[in-house]
Motif scaffolding. Structure first.
Motif, PDB file in Angstrom:
ATOM      1  N   ARG A  63      42.532  34.077  30.470  1.00  0.00           N
ATOM      2  CA  ARG A  63      41.152  34.549  30.545  1.00  0.00           C
ATOM      3  C   ARG A  63      40.294  33.419  31.111  1.00  0.00           C
ATOM      4  O   ARG A  63      40.306  32.303  30.607  1.00  0.00           O
ATOM      5  CB  ARG A  63      40.672  34.929  29.145  1.00  0.00           C
ATOM      6  CG  ARG A  63      39.261  35.498  29.134  1.00  0.00           C
ATOM      7  CD  ARG A  63      38.843  35.857  27.727  1.00  0.00           C
ATOM      8  NE  ARG A  63      39.551  37.031  27.236  1.00  0.00           N
ATOM      9  CZ  ARG A  63      39.150  38.297  27.447  1.00  0.00           C
ATOM     10  NH1 ARG A  63      38.058  38.531  28.129  1.00  0.00           N
ATOM     11  NH2 ARG A  63      39.844  39.297  26.971  1.00  0.00           N
ATOM     12  N   CYS A  64      39.570  33.742  32.157  1.00  0.00           N
ATOM     13  CA  CYS A  64      38.732  32.737  32.815  1.00  0.00           C
ATOM     14  C   CYS A  64      37.638  32.249  31.862  1.00  0.00           C
ATOM     15  O   CYS A  64      36.959  33.051  31.221  1.00  0.00           O
ATOM     16  CB  CYS A  64      38.108  33.335  34.071  1.00  0.00           C
ATOM     17  SG  CYS A  64      37.006  32.211  34.950  1.00  0.00           S
ATOM     18  N   ASP A  65      37.468  30.922  31.779  1.00  0.00           N
ATOM     19  CA  ASP A  65      36.454  30.351  30.888  1.00  0.00           C
ATOM     20  C   ASP A  65      35.031  30.662  31.360  1.00  0.00           C
ATOM     21  O   ASP A  65      34.093  30.631  30.582  1.00  0.00           O
ATOM     22  CB  ASP A  65      36.619  28.826  30.810  1.00  0.00           C
ATOM     23  CG  ASP A  65      37.906  28.440  30.095  1.00  0.00           C
ATOM     24  OD1 ASP A  65      38.381  29.237  29.273  1.00  0.00           O
ATOM     25  OD2 ASP A  65      38.428  27.347  30.371  1.00  0.00           O
ATOM     26  N   CYS A  67      33.960  33.489  33.798  1.00  0.00           N
ATOM     27  CA  CYS A  67      33.547  34.896  33.918  1.00  0.00           C
ATOM     28  C   CYS A  67      34.189  35.763  32.833  1.00  0.00           C
ATOM     29  O   CYS A  67      33.875  36.953  32.724  1.00  0.00           O
ATOM     30  CB  CYS A  67      33.893  35.434  35.299  1.00  0.00           C
ATOM     31  SG  CYS A  67      35.656  35.601  35.592  1.00  0.00           S
ATOM     32  N   LEU A  68      35.090  35.177  32.060  1.00  0.00           N
ATOM     33  CA  LEU A  68      35.802  35.872  30.979  1.00  0.00           C
ATOM     34  C   LEU A  68      36.733  36.970  31.496  1.00  0.00           C
ATOM     35  O   LEU A  68      37.270  37.753  30.721  1.00  0.00           O
ATOM     36  CB  LEU A  68      34.829  36.460  29.939  1.00  0.00           C
ATOM     37  CG  LEU A  68      33.834  35.467  29.337  1.00  0.00           C
ATOM     38  CD1 LEU A  68      32.963  36.149  28.296  1.00  0.00           C
ATOM     39  CD2 LEU A  68      34.541  34.280  28.720  1.00  0.00           C
ATOM     40  N   GLN A  70      40.232  38.411  33.288  1.00  0.00           N
ATOM     41  CA  GLN A  70      41.629  38.003  33.197  1.00  0.00           C
ATOM     42  C   GLN A  70      42.186  37.721  34.580  1.00  0.00           C
ATOM     43  O   GLN A  70      41.784  38.334  35.560  1.00  0.00           O
ATOM     44  CB  GLN A  70      42.443  39.097  32.522  1.00  0.00           C
ATOM     45  CG  GLN A  70      42.076  39.229  31.049  1.00  0.00           C
ATOM     46  CD  GLN A  70      43.071  40.083  30.299  1.00  0.00           C
ATOM     47  OE1 GLN A  70      43.655  40.998  30.865  1.00  0.00           O
ATOM     48  NE2 GLN A  70      43.262  39.793  29.030  1.00  0.00           N
ATOM     49  N   PRO A 144      29.499  33.203  35.068  1.00  0.00           N
ATOM     50  CA  PRO A 144      29.314  33.695  33.698  1.00  0.00           C
ATOM     51  C   PRO A 144      28.662  35.073  33.679  1.00  0.00           C
ATOM     52  O   PRO A 144      27.742  35.321  34.456  1.00  0.00           O
ATOM     53  CB  PRO A 144      28.385  32.662  33.075  1.00  0.00           C
ATOM     54  CG  PRO A 144      28.504  31.459  33.932  1.00  0.00           C
ATOM     55  CD  PRO A 144      28.831  31.940  35.308  1.00  0.00           C
TER      56      PRO A 144
END
Ligand code: ZN
Length: 172
Positions: A63-65, A67-68, A70, A144
């Protein structure tokens, strides 16, 4: 649990007198992966050290830190490691006496010679080391989610119909 990677007694490897080889194909319980972990592994007992070599690869979903979202990440490692066989870590004298060890730096692991070598644990630890410290989905990361929302609020709703659908959902 990867089939065939059961722990093996170090005494057994010593008696074997030659490297033992494993082929690796399966999923690790401790490290869920999208594709099976594949590769090979060998361990050779050399008296006071165990020489372990492995070549492994798999694909994990992270999970991308920012944009959250996957994304999939390939993990690949080619490692060789000497593990000291003794109840206590080696002393400087031990190290100087061993030809194998003087060739390789960074000997940290230590196994009780009466215990087992666990190939599956080795596979897990070495793949785990390949996990990125920061998860980043790539150059196209949208950033984000909060910031994206702000941008949408600033522009006209009509620009992107997908956003107006989302906005309608938010309204009571
Ligand atoms: Zn991202």
């Amino acid at each position: 649990m990867i089939e065939g990677l059961e722990p093996v007694a170090l005494q057994e490897l010593r008696v074997l007198g030659a490297p033992r080889h494993w082929s690796v194909e399966g999923h690790l319980d401790q490290l869920p992966s999208l594709t099976p972990v594949r590769g090979q592994l060998s361990a050779e007992h050399r008296g006071n050290v165990l020489m372990v070599e492995g070549e492994l690869s798999t694909i994990v979903t992270l999970r991308c830190d920012r944009c959250l979202g996957q994304f999939n990440q390939q993990l690949r490692c080619t490692s060789s490691e000497l593990i000291w066989l003794g109840e206590a870590p080696p002393t400087q004298d031990d190290l100087q006496e061993s030809e194998d060890i003087s060739e390789i730096e960074g000997l940290v692991e230590c196994l009780d010679p009466r215990g087992d070598f666990d190939p599956q644990q080795w596979v897990f630890e070495h793949l785990n080391l390949q996990l990125p410290v920061v998860n980043h989905c790539g150059e196209h990361c949208p950033g984000p989610p909060l910031r994206r929302e702000t941008v949408v609020n600033e522009v006209d709703e009509a620009i992107d119909p997908r956003w107006s659908v989302l906005r309608n959902l938010q309204q009571p």
